[in-house]
Scaffold this active site. Structure first.
Site, PDB file in Angstrom:
ATOM      1  N   ASP A 131      -7.285  31.312 -18.156  1.00  0.00           N
ATOM      2  CA  ASP A 131      -7.156  30.623 -19.442  1.00  0.00           C
ATOM      3  C   ASP A 131      -5.783  29.966 -19.546  1.00  0.00           C
ATOM      4  OD1 ASP A 131      -7.131  30.464 -22.628  1.00  0.00           O
ATOM      5  OD2 ASP A 131      -9.177  30.932 -21.981  1.00  0.00           O
ATOM      6  N   HIS A 171      -5.112  30.878 -27.124  1.00  0.00           N
ATOM      7  CA  HIS A 171      -6.482  31.180 -26.714  1.00  0.00           C
ATOM      8  C   HIS A 171      -6.548  32.376 -25.766  1.00  0.00           C
ATOM      9  CE1 HIS A 171     -10.469  29.902 -24.953  1.00  0.00           C
ATOM     10  NE2 HIS A 171     -10.651  29.405 -26.157  1.00  0.00           N
ATOM     11  N   SER A 225     -16.253  30.884 -26.795  1.00  0.00           N
ATOM     12  CA  SER A 225     -15.090  31.358 -26.035  1.00  0.00           C
ATOM     13  C   SER A 225     -14.871  32.844 -26.235  1.00  0.00           C
ATOM     14  CB  SER A 225     -13.821  30.629 -26.483  1.00  0.00           C
ATOM     15  OG  SER A 225     -13.602  29.464 -25.766  1.00  0.00           O
TER      16      SER A 225
END
Length: 636
Positions: free
Chosen positions: A185, A254, A432
């Protein structure tokens, strides 16, 4: 001579208070009321016999004996209660013991007094209170755990919850295997309190972002620092060609959010709980401003799986599970599929987000051999944003904002809109964040059975999934659907259930020697001799064909079987199912192996018409390279 009795008197004086305190504590327990007393008698009364339940007497005789003995014991218990002055509403059995039912629930001193009187009766060997036994669950003491609705035991208005407390009961305080999980990520905030407490469990990882502008960390490309500097996109950034199509946005943090979902410090009296309390997290940074270059993403997957990447030190902590919460606007390409195949063959399960396009899956979710996870709301309906289709393995909570924060997902976050700011807990939604749910459960499964293959993990998680909820919406249907009712053809096998998945993980594991690509007409060997049972031993093997032109399998009921492939190119899938000797019910496990029968590609010669085709192929390759340079963006 007189000193011995004096010694025992003094010893009794010292021990009696402790003994009485122990008895009192046992009787009162946690203060729960008892509905009666379970009593074990010292011996049968004269004229009675203990029932003999051995097979030689047959079921009918054993049942008759048991009935007669039970009636006598009930009478005995009734007399006992009458003699001791204990009000009762009946006598019955508790397993092989007798049960005295109080006329009203007793607790505290009243219960202690009743137990003392029964215990002192000469016919009684032991006694214990008949209290409610709570369902065994392991619930963490993290202060925000109640807000993590997606981890709770399903029920009531929360049917999509993943049943983690019952899974943790099977995995905490036991000899689990710490599993390496890669988060491919945007990096991670190592200093977040919920992650810093992981200590050595949070591995250093690596930064594989190759372009300085994308990396946003100012240190010139790939390096050993996998921390997230922020991935904001400003109006000024959009003036650059590279970012012209990007959306102005604050930093997402994220990777930090996903890392917290999987492995936040748990049962520590603060913050949130992660899914796997023992997992080792490997941050693999591949994304920065506006997303990730395809080349960086694919290198990140390879490196995470322990495969070599040019110019990068070897990964000494290969991941068994890889979280890939990215999506694209194109079907699965050869570059993606080859990389996923390599990672899977290396033993890593690649779990991907279904996508947030509310339509058909795109890469990497539509690639073969990945585990694609769709999003559902708290009530089990497909989230309006979630992509879906027949390639989805199963669904997991992804959050929805119809009730504000209440139905979103809570995890580790950062308050910085550009560069890092204060460490926080935040709410998000998206596929996600559905994928990490399956990643965490797969990690728990591997922690109790480390020999499970990627395919075995997928199959067992699908087998343990709960049925989709029949919510009051229309059925999901391609090409697009917003909020809708899931089916097994649109949202996978069902709703992810952590407890059922972990239970299924402890069965035998079918392990097949990989085969890969062979020449058509080849005789191949299907070898499952490495299959193992966690308890006992494997007692049967069974090979079957799943797909491809029908072929005969020789010795299909043995560990090693054979197949003679036809002379035509084709792809075959074979399944091995193994059974162990676990009692009372034998358990099974299965896995598949893919065999591609294809002729080698000829290198050809130069000149003539071949050169024309070579030129066409070259231009096709150039166009493909240009296409592959399209950027892949993270899902939110």
């Amino acid at each position: 001579m007189n000193s011995l009795p004096l010694f025992f008197n003094r010893l009794a004086a010292m021990l009696l208070p402790g003994l009485l305190a122990c008895v009192s504590a046992f009787a009162q327990g946690s203060g729960e009321p008892a509905l009666g007393l379970i009593i074990g008698y010292r011996s049968a009364e004269a004229g009675t016999e203990t029932p003999d339940l051995s097979p030689r007497h047959g079921r009918a005789r054993a049942a008759a004996q048991w009935k007669a003995a039970s009636e006598l014991n009930r009478a005995r218990t009734t007399r006992l209660a009458s003699d001791l002055g204990i009000p009762m509403r009946g006598a019955s059995e508790a397993g092989n013991a007798a049960l005295l039912k109080f006329d009203r629930p007793l607790k505290g001193r009243d219960l202690e007094d009743a137990m003392r009187r029964v215990r002192l009766h000469p016919d009684v060997a032991w006694v214990e209170p008949d209290v409610l036994v709570k369902r065994l669950q392991t619930v963490p003491n993290d202060t925000r755990f109640p807000d993590q609705w997606h981890l709770q035991v399903p029920g009531g208005g929360n049917p999509a919850a993943m049943n983690l407390p019952n899974a943790w009961t099977l995995t905490t305080n036991s000899a689990v295997i710490p599993v390496v999980v890669a988060v491919v990520d945007g990096g991670v905030r190592f200093d977040h309190p919920e992650l810093a407490q992981l200590g050595a469990r949070l591995l250093p990882g690596y930064d594989l972002v190759s372009e300085v502008d994308v990396a946003n960390d100012g240190d010139g490309g790939r390096d050993a620092d996998a921390s997230d500097p922020g991935d904001w996109v400003s109006t000024a950034d959009r003036q650059k060609t590279l970012f012209a199509s990007c959306t102005v946005a604050n930093s997402s943090w994220h990777g930090t959010f996903i890392t917290g979902q999987i492995a936040a410090a748990s049962n520590n009296g603060a913050g949130v709980a992660g899914i796997d309390w023992d997992a080792r997290i490997l941050p693999v940074r591949v994304a920065g401003k506006c997303g990730a270059l395809v080349s960086d993403l694919l290198d990140g997957v390879r490196w995470a799986a322990g495969l070599p990447v040019a110019g990068v030190p070897a990964n000494t902590n290969p991941a068994r599970v890889i979280n890939l919460s990215f999506g694209g606007d194109a079907p699965c390409s050869t570059a993606y599929q080859d990389t996923i195949n390599a990672a899977t063959d290396a033993g890593a399960l690649v779990v991907v987000a279904a996508g947030n396009g509310a339509g058909a899956l795109r890469r990497p979710a539509d690639c073969q051999r990945v585990m694609a996870v769709a999003s559902v709301r708290k009530d089990g309906a497909k989230a309006d944003y979630s992509s879906f289709g027949p390639q989805v393995a199963l669904s997991a909570p992804g959050g929805s904002e119809e009730a504000g924060d209440l139905n979103l997902l809570l995890s580790t976050d950062n308050a910085g809109t550009t560069v890092p700011g204060a460490h926080t807990l935040g709410y998000k939604q998206g596929t996600s964040f559905s994928a990490p749910q399956a990643v965490g459960v797969a990690s728990l499964m591997l922690s109790v059975n480390g020999v499970l293959t990627p395919n075995a993990l997928i199959e067992r998680m699908k087998a343990g999934a709960r049925a989709h909820i029949n919510v009051g919406f229309g059925q999901c249907a391609l090409p697009t659907s917003g909020l809708c009712r899931c089916t097994t053809t649109t949202c996978g096998a069902g709703l992810l259930d952590a407890a059922a998945s972990v239970q299924l993980a402890t069965g035998p594991a079918a392990i097949i020697t990989p085969i890969g690509t062979v020449t058509p007409g080849t005789a191949i060997t299907l070898n499952g001799s490495a299959s193992v049972a966690l308890t006992g031993q494997i007692v049967s093997h069974q090979w079957t064909q799943v797909s491809g032109p029908t072929v005969a399998i020789t010795n299909a009921s043995t560990a090693v079987a054979g197949v003679s492939l036809p002379s035509s190119p084709a792809t075959y899938v074979f399944r091995l199912t193994v059974t162990d000797d676990f009692l009372p019910t034998a358990r099974t496990g299965s896995d598949t192996v893919t065999v591609v029968a294809a002729y080698p590609v000829s290198s050809g010669g130069g000149g003539g018409s071949t050169s024309v085709f070579w030129g066409i192929a070259l231009w096709a390759w150039v166009l493909a390279v240009c296409w592959q340079q399209r950027r892949t963006r993270r899902l939110t």
